[in-house]
Design a protein around this motif. Structure first.
Motif, PDB file in Angstrom:
ATOM      1  N   GLY A 111     -12.220 -96.146 118.484  1.00 11.32           N
ATOM      2  CA  GLY A 111     -11.373 -96.103 117.354  1.00 11.32           C
ATOM      3  C   GLY A 111     -11.909 -97.108 116.525  1.00 11.32           C
ATOM      4  N   VAL A 112     -10.866 -97.533 115.339  1.00  9.09           N
ATOM      5  CA  VAL A 112     -11.318 -98.318 114.242  1.00  9.09           C
ATOM      6  C   VAL A 112     -11.366 -99.791 114.456  1.00  9.09           C
ATOM      7  CG1 VAL A 112     -10.644 -99.224 111.993  1.00  9.09           C
ATOM      8  CG2 VAL A 112     -10.275 -96.820 112.513  1.00  9.09           C
ATOM      9  N   ILE A 113     -12.699-100.482 113.987  1.00 10.87           N
ATOM     10  CA  ILE A 113     -12.584-101.958 114.361  1.00 10.87           C
ATOM     11  C   ILE A 113     -12.965-102.512 112.938  1.00 10.87           C
ATOM     12  CG2 ILE A 113     -13.682-101.520 116.587  1.00 10.87           C
ATOM     13  CD1 ILE A 113     -16.325-101.746 115.581  1.00 10.87           C
ATOM     14  N   TYR A 114     -12.890-103.827 113.035  1.00  8.60           N
ATOM     15  CA  TYR A 114     -13.021-104.526 111.528  1.00  8.60           C
ATOM     16  C   TYR A 114     -13.962-105.753 111.981  1.00  8.60           C
ATOM     17  CZ  TYR A 114      -8.813-102.022 110.576  1.00  8.60           C
ATOM     18  OH  TYR A 114      -7.866-100.941 110.158  1.00  8.60           O
ATOM     19  N   LEU A 115     -14.920-105.949 111.014  1.00  5.60           N
ATOM     20  CA  LEU A 115     -15.949-107.020 111.030  1.00  5.60           C
ATOM     21  C   LEU A 115     -15.910-107.533 109.774  1.00  5.60           C
ATOM     22  CD1 LEU A 115     -18.762-105.512 113.035  1.00  5.60           C
ATOM     23  CD2 LEU A 115     -17.573-107.575 114.074  1.00  5.60           C
ATOM     24  N   LYS A 116     -16.329-108.793 109.661  1.00  6.90           N
ATOM     25  CA  LYS A 116     -16.472-109.549 108.337  1.00  6.90           C
ATOM     26  C   LYS A 116     -17.923-109.343 108.221  1.00  6.90           C
ATOM     27  CE  LYS A 116     -13.459-113.607 109.554  1.00  6.90           C
ATOM     28  NZ  LYS A 116     -13.195-114.887 109.874  1.00  6.90           N
ATOM     29  N   LYS A 117     -18.072-109.342 106.610  1.00  7.07           N
ATOM     30  CA  LYS A 117     -19.369-108.936 105.820  1.00  7.07           C
ATOM     31  C   LYS A 117     -20.543-109.876 106.622  1.00  7.07           C
ATOM     32  CE  LYS A 117     -17.652-106.439 102.018  1.00  7.07           C
ATOM     33  NZ  LYS A 117     -17.255-106.075 100.812  1.00  7.07           N
ATOM     34  N   ALA A 118     -19.987-111.087 107.063  1.00 13.53           N
ATOM     35  CA  ALA A 118     -20.916-112.206 107.567  1.00 13.53           C
ATOM     36  C   ALA A 118     -21.806-111.380 108.625  1.00 13.53           C
ATOM     37  CB  ALA A 118     -20.145-113.302 108.080  1.00 13.53           C
ATOM     38  N   PHE A 119     -21.039-110.404 109.291  1.00 13.17           N
ATOM     39  CA  PHE A 119     -21.956-109.667 110.368  1.00 13.17           C
ATOM     40  C   PHE A 119     -23.271-108.918 109.694  1.00 13.17           C
ATOM     41  CE2 PHE A 119     -22.985-105.693 112.350  1.00 13.17           C
ATOM     42  CZ  PHE A 119     -23.164-106.068 113.674  1.00 13.17           C
ATOM     43  N   PHE A 120     -23.040-108.523 108.589  1.00 11.76           N
ATOM     44  CA  PHE A 120     -23.924-107.734 107.950  1.00 11.76           C
ATOM     45  C   PHE A 120     -25.167-108.628 107.502  1.00 11.76           C
ATOM     46  CE2 PHE A 120     -20.607-104.617 108.239  1.00 11.76           C
ATOM     47  CZ  PHE A 120     -21.281-103.666 108.962  1.00 11.76           C
TER      48      PHE A 120
END
Length: 255
Positions: free
Chosen positions: A165-174
């Motif tokens: 399903g949907v997950i959320y990550l901070k842009k710091a990951f990228f």
């Protein structure tokens, strides 16, 4: 204690408690596999990682499984996940096994865990050898394909499509991913052995990623194609295991 899985825990450098499972091989051989799960995965690997650890114990290898921070039973927020954080988690796992007397450490990583073990071993010469299963080489290409959102937008969180399903990550990951070139990191492993296993039918991580890692790496190295294998090696996991066992026997023969 031998012959069964023990619950263990250790702390990473950010002060988060990480949950692990340890299977001690009979004879206290000093040899251990640290097996790292993939993106959004967990240490048990749906039971397969436990089965593999039990089999490895018959071959003289102890096994440590653990949940990266923010995953499974470990502390932390999944949205804070970064490759640098996973490298730190794994380094702390290595510290933990070294303190317990293990002196021959091989890391195995599936998918994003495979990218992690390459990057971590490039920085840690306590690792004697590395094996990857379906590891991505082009990290930004892979992870940006999981979202339709612009990384240039002002929002700090990115919505991504995960396996469950949907997950959320901070842009710091990228931003953090851009610090790592996985093939270049693989080149830093030599003269330690590297085994790359990838399915020809992998629809998540292109088989070409395995080729990129292999071509960049120094000797000794081996690339094994699992014909028809998907990203989970459905129906092919025993073939993956047998290649791992053969590689371990070649490069780390029993005492």
């Amino acid at each position: 204690m031998t012959g069964s899985w023990q619950k263990v825990n250790f702390v990473n450098s950010r002060g988060l408690n990480l949950a692990g499972l340890l299977y001690v091989a009979p004879g206290n051989t000093g040899r251990i596999i640290i097996n790292c799960h993939g993106f959004t995965g967990s240490k048990e690997g749906g039971g397969r990682a436990l089965e593999l650890g039990t089999e490895l114990s018959r071959r003289g290898w102890s096994t440590l499984l653990f949940d990266f921070s923010g995953n499974g039973e470990s502390e932390g927020n999944f949205a804070d996940l970064t490759l640098s954080g996973q490298i730190d988690d794994l380094t702390c796992a290595v510290d933990w096994v070294v303190k317990r007397g293990y002196n021959q450490i091989v890391t195995v990583g599936r998918s994003f865990g495979g990218s992690t073990v390459i990057c971590q071993a490039a920085r840690d010469h306590r690792i004697a050898g590395v094996c990857t299963w379906a590891a991505p080489a082009r990290l930004m290409d892979l992870f940006t394909s999981f979202t339709d959102e612009s990384l240039d937008s002002p929002e700090e969180m990115v919505t991504m499509a995960g396996e469950n399903g949907v997950i959320y990550l901070k842009k710091a990951f990228f931003r953090d991913l851009q610090l790592y070139d996985v093939p270049r990191e693989a080149a830093r492993l030599t003269p330690r052995p590297l085994l790359i296993i990838h399915g020809t039918g992998d629809g998540v991580v292109p088989p070409g990623d395995a080729r990129l890692i292999f071509e960049a790496a120094g000797e000794p190295k081996k690339l094994v194609w699992i014909e028809g294998g998907d990203h989970q090696f459905t129906g092919h996991y025993l073939q993956v295991w047998e290649n791992l066992f053969a590689w371990l026997n070649k490069h780390f023969p029993g005492i």
